[in-house]
Write a protein that holds these residues in place. Structure first.
Motif, PDB file in Angstrom:
ATOM      1  N   SER A  42       5.063  -4.986 -10.299  1.00  0.00           N
ATOM      2  CA  SER A  42       4.264  -3.838 -10.735  1.00  0.00           C
ATOM      3  C   SER A  42       4.193  -3.784 -12.259  1.00  0.00           C
ATOM      4  O   SER A  42       3.139  -3.507 -12.833  1.00  0.00           O
ATOM      5  CB  SER A  42       4.861  -2.528 -10.198  1.00  0.00           C
ATOM      6  N   TYR A  46       0.972  -3.874 -14.668  1.00  0.00           N
ATOM      7  CA  TYR A  46       0.826  -2.786 -15.637  1.00  0.00           C
ATOM      8  C   TYR A  46       0.598  -3.329 -17.050  1.00  0.00           C
ATOM      9  O   TYR A  46      -0.254  -2.855 -17.776  1.00  0.00           O
ATOM     10  CB  TYR A  46       2.090  -1.926 -15.589  1.00  0.00           C
ATOM     11  N   SER A 148       1.634  -5.299  -5.339  1.00  0.00           N
ATOM     12  CA  SER A 148       2.492  -4.797  -6.419  1.00  0.00           C
ATOM     13  C   SER A 148       1.810  -4.896  -7.777  1.00  0.00           C
ATOM     14  O   SER A 148       1.823  -3.946  -8.556  1.00  0.00           O
ATOM     15  CB  SER A 148       3.814  -5.568  -6.450  1.00  0.00           C
ATOM     16  N   GLY A 151      -1.132  -2.533  -7.913  1.00  0.00           N
ATOM     17  CA  GLY A 151      -0.626  -1.162  -8.015  1.00  0.00           C
ATOM     18  C   GLY A 151      -0.177  -0.846  -9.432  1.00  0.00           C
ATOM     19  O   GLY A 151      -0.472   0.231  -9.970  1.00  0.00           O
ATOM     20  N   LEU A 154      -3.231  -0.321 -11.530  1.00  0.00           N
ATOM     21  CA  LEU A 154      -3.815   1.005 -11.290  1.00  0.00           C
ATOM     22  C   LEU A 154      -3.045   2.088 -12.056  1.00  0.00           C
ATOM     23  O   LEU A 154      -3.658   2.996 -12.624  1.00  0.00           O
ATOM     24  CB  LEU A 154      -3.836   1.332  -9.793  1.00  0.00           C
ATOM     25  N   LEU A 155      -1.734   1.979 -12.076  1.00  0.00           N
ATOM     26  CA  LEU A 155      -0.931   2.932 -12.851  1.00  0.00           C
ATOM     27  C   LEU A 155      -1.279   2.852 -14.336  1.00  0.00           C
ATOM     28  O   LEU A 155      -1.401   3.868 -15.011  1.00  0.00           O
ATOM     29  CB  LEU A 155       0.561   2.678 -12.656  1.00  0.00           C
ATOM     30  N   TYR A 160      -4.024   7.143 -10.547  1.00  0.00           N
ATOM     31  CA  TYR A 160      -2.811   7.460  -9.802  1.00  0.00           C
ATOM     32  C   TYR A 160      -3.037   7.596  -8.305  1.00  0.00           C
ATOM     33  O   TYR A 160      -2.187   7.189  -7.516  1.00  0.00           O
ATOM     34  CB  TYR A 160      -2.166   8.732 -10.363  1.00  0.00           C
ATOM     35  N   ALA A 163      -3.149   4.179  -6.841  1.00  0.00           N
ATOM     36  CA  ALA A 163      -1.809   3.576  -6.870  1.00  0.00           C
ATOM     37  C   ALA A 163      -0.924   4.183  -5.787  1.00  0.00           C
ATOM     38  O   ALA A 163      -0.211   3.463  -5.088  1.00  0.00           O
ATOM     39  CB  ALA A 163      -1.182   3.763  -8.248  1.00  0.00           C
ATOM     40  N   TYR A 167       0.666   1.994  -2.907  1.00  0.00           N
ATOM     41  CA  TYR A 167       2.122   1.936  -2.764  1.00  0.00           C
ATOM     42  C   TYR A 167       2.589   2.618  -1.480  1.00  0.00           C
ATOM     43  O   TYR A 167       3.577   2.192  -0.870  1.00  0.00           O
ATOM     44  CB  TYR A 167       2.816   2.563  -3.974  1.00  0.00           C
TER      45      TYR A 167
END
Length: 190
Positions: A42, A46, A148, A151, A154-155, A160, A163, A167
């Motif tokens: 993740s 990110y 992962s 996600g 997306l964060l 959110y 995500a 998740y």
């Protein structure tokens, strides 16, 4: 306190070497095996975005898995016992059966929630070839790594709801996978 943005800024401060920093974290995560892979995956999504994050994670998984496999072949059960109790090693003996081993390895690495990195230590104790193991385990990990890293992306984009949905689905599948894995082990024991 150290926030997600601080982490992203720190890793990105390495410039073109930022993917190498994330690669090192991914290798460390697989090697230590007690840190859930989804956290680093993740973080890679990110920091690096979904595609580069996925590529870096896969490279790290392949390099670490090769190292673990090779070391386990060389040092045997003594190395494996650092991470897996002798009792658990005995429970995993069913993977020594060539007939079903490849299918079981694929399924165990495919099902979310199974202890994939710990299983890598055990697989080195079997007679499977490294190339076969890497092919089975990396293909089987595709859904887990992609969910992962995407996600995490997306964060990073502050999306959110997307995500949480991603998740949430992954978490549910992981819980079901863990239950199925534990039932399978108990069935094999009896």
């Amino acid at each position: 306190s150290f926030s997600q943005e601080d982490f992203r800024d720190y890793v990105r401060s390495f410039g073109v070497l930022a993917p190498v920093v994330m690669l090192g974290l991914q290798i460390l995560q697989v090697f230590i095996a007690l840190i859930p892979g989804e956290i680093v995956e993740s973080a890679a999504g990110y920091v690096l975005g979904p595609w580069l994050g996925t590529a870096v994670c896969y490279l790290g998984i392949c390099l670490a898995s090769t190292l673990i496999f090779t070391l386990t072949r060389r040092y045997g059960v003594k190395l494996t016992e650092v991470f897996i109790s002798r009792e658990k090693i005995q429970q995993l003996r069913f993977l020594n059966t060539r007939q079903k081993r490849n299918t079981l390895i694929f399924l165990l690495f495919f099902i979310p929630g199974t202890p994939k990195d710990l299983l890598t230590y055990f697989v080195g104790l079997t007679d499977i070839r490294l190339r076969t193991f890497l092919l089975l385990s990396t293909v089987a990990r595709i859904p887990s790594v992609i969910t992962s890293t995407f996600g995490g992306h997306l964060l990073g984009q502050e999306r959110y709801i997307g995500a949480v949905i991603l998740y949430g689905i992954t978490g549910l599948l992981s819980a079901l996978g863990m239950v199925a894995y534990n039932r399978y082990l108990k069935k094999k024991q009896s």
